[in-house]
Scaffold this motif. Structure first.
Motif, PDB file in Angstrom:
ATOM      1  N   SER A  22       0.627   7.569   9.361  1.00  0.00           N
ATOM      2  CA  SER A  22      -0.074   7.812   8.110  1.00  0.00           C
ATOM      3  C   SER A  22       0.243   6.276   7.098  1.00  0.00           C
ATOM      4  O   SER A  22      -0.240   6.337   6.114  1.00  0.00           O
ATOM      5  N   ALA A  23       0.351   5.249   7.792  1.00  0.00           N
ATOM      6  CA  ALA A  23       0.435   3.814   7.033  1.00  0.00           C
ATOM      7  C   ALA A  23      -0.925   3.599   6.343  1.00  0.00           C
ATOM      8  O   ALA A  23      -0.990   3.090   5.175  1.00  0.00           O
ATOM      9  N   ASP A  24      -2.168   3.862   7.060  1.00  0.00           N
ATOM     10  CA  ASP A  24      -3.373   3.211   5.997  1.00  0.00           C
ATOM     11  C   ASP A  24      -3.443   4.101   4.725  1.00  0.00           C
ATOM     12  O   ASP A  24      -3.772   3.642   3.499  1.00  0.00           O
ATOM     13  N   SER A  25      -2.779   5.339   4.461  1.00  0.00           N
ATOM     14  CA  SER A  25      -2.895   6.253   3.390  1.00  0.00           C
ATOM     15  C   SER A  25      -1.750   5.541   2.208  1.00  0.00           C
ATOM     16  O   SER A  25      -2.045   5.996   1.087  1.00  0.00           O
ATOM     17  N   HIS A  26      -0.879   4.872   2.608  1.00  0.00           N
ATOM     18  CA  HIS A  26       0.109   4.419   1.699  1.00  0.00           C
ATOM     19  C   HIS A  26       0.522   2.978   1.648  1.00  0.00           C
ATOM     20  O   HIS A  26       1.429   2.820   1.033  1.00  0.00           O
ATOM     21  N   ALA A  27      -0.476   2.240   2.476  1.00  0.00           N
ATOM     22  CA  ALA A  27       0.032   1.105   2.677  1.00  0.00           C
ATOM     23  C   ALA A  27      -0.045   0.229   1.204  1.00  0.00           C
ATOM     24  O   ALA A  27       0.287  -0.955   1.078  1.00  0.00           O
ATOM     25  N   HIS A  28      -0.815   0.673   0.389  1.00  0.00           N
ATOM     26  CA  HIS A  28      -0.933  -0.022  -1.037  1.00  0.00           C
ATOM     27  C   HIS A  28       0.187  -0.153  -1.680  1.00  0.00           C
ATOM     28  O   HIS A  28       0.345  -1.010  -2.515  1.00  0.00           O
TER      29      HIS A  28
END
Length: 379
Positions: A22-28
């Motif tokens: 799920s890295a893309d969803s919480h990378a920010h």
């Protein structure tokens, strides 16, 4: 006891799988976007919340230990409570990048203090009878509590210092955890044995996702949590078993601790700069640059994943120079003192060879002339 290791490994691995997938969803908010610092050796944005997996594995392993040894439940819960300030400050920094180093050091000290108050984790002997007698006769044993708090703070910070390459800090932590588990088994300490196994399994679950590809980083939360556990378990082992030399836990963490002390000395007295100012002269950074034949690879891209991961095994070997004798001679203070001296000399020998562009042949890097802008006195 294999169930403690297995449960910790599974819980940590699953937590890391969820983080990476799920890295893309919480990378920010969870990723390290800064690729420009002197200690940055990665070339892409990577989540730096590996501490979540370590904590998940530790909780799972502790639950398994409590189920196997019902009498350990309370002490296990107390130790988990002690980790809260250290892990909390680190993971909050991973999320926000806004917690000052001073506040994080205070949080680490608080975890150490909780270890003293809740678990009795303080330094009770030094191995020198005359000094121990002096402390006891003058009512100065409170210094053992202060020493324990200082040790926890220092070790936790030192683990964070060496967390610069894929698998470096986590493998070193696994080596120390395995040694602590073995020594605890030898002296019959179920609590330290169980926690060391849980730490080993939890770290392995993270390691599988971190090395060699660097899909997730340990982060401050993970580094502080591991550093606290290694220091606290070492202190508990010596406090509960006087036959274990006080030099044993010190030698086990000799690599990260000496790296930190040497870094402070180098920055302040050689480079004439602040001890807290980041630089690119850590031993792991220098080895990486020599293996890559300089700060850039052939394509001009700084910090490849292959070069990053290829650096760590050299430091694992250096760490073993301290961990192996500590595991063998855990009750022999003179042998441990000699082993500590050997480790320090080995570290300094490797460091001075590298900064003089005379890398040991076992590193496989060709000898070269230093460029004008790169020298030890100016790095």
């Amino acid at each position: 006891m294999i169930w403690i290791l297995a449960v910790a490994l599974v819980c940590s691995s699953i937590a890391m799988l969820l983080v990476v997938s799920s890295a893309d969803s919480h990378a920010h908010w969870s990723a390290d976007h800064d690729l420009s610092g002197p200690q940055k050796m990665h070339v892409k944005v990577v989540p730096r919340v590996g501490g979540i997996g370590i904590l998940a594995g530790l909780c799972g392993g502790s639950a398994a230990a409590a189920w196997i040894h019902g009498g350990l439940g309370r002490e296990l819960l107390l130790l988990l409570a002690c980790t809260a300030p250290a892990f909390g400050s680190g993971i909050w920094e991973d999320f926000t990048k806004a917690i000052s180093p001073r506040r994080r050091m205070v949080a680490l000290a608080l975890s150490g203090l909780l270890g003293v108050l809740l678990l009795g984790g303080q330094i009770t002997h030094t191995g020198w009878d005359s000094f121990d007698g002096l402390l006891a006769s003058h009512g100065l044993m409170w210094l053992g509590a202060v020493g324990a708090v200082f040790a926890v703070t220092g070790v936790a910070n030192s683990v964070n210092i060496i967390d610069g390459m894929n698998g470096l800090a986590s493998m070193c932590a696994m080596m120390v955890s395995a040694a602590l588990a073995y020594i605890a088994w030898r002296v019959g300490d179920d609590l330290v044995f169980a926690l060391a196994l849980a730490t080993l399994g939890a770290t392995l679950g993270f390691f599988l996702w971190n090395y060699p590809r660097g899909l997730v980083f340990l982060g401050d939360g993970g580094a502080y949590l591991l550093g606290f556990l290694l220091a606290e378990l070492g202190i508990l082992l010596t406090a509960r078993h006087p036959q274990v030399s006080m030099l044993t836990p010190l030698l086990l963490v000799a690599y990260p601790v000496f790296e930190t002390l040497f870094t402070m000395y180098r920055r302040r007295f050689i480079h004439k700069r602040s001890m807290t100012q980041p630089d690119g002269s850590h031993l792991h950074t220098l080895i990486y640059r020599r293996l890559k034949q300089g700060p850039f690879d052939e394509s001009g891209v700084r910090g490849s994943t292959r070069g990053n991961s290829g650096t760590s095994p050299y430091l694992w070997l250096l760490n073993a120079v301290a961990v192996v004798p500590a595991t063998i001679w855990w009750g022999n203070t003179p042998a441990l003192a000699l082993s500590l001296a050997v480790f320090v000399l080995a570290y300094l020998d490797v460091y001075w060879r590298i900064v003089r562009f005379r890398s040991p042949r076992w590193m496989g890097a060709r000898r070269e002339q230093p460029p004008p802008e790169e020298s030890f006195n100016k790095s």
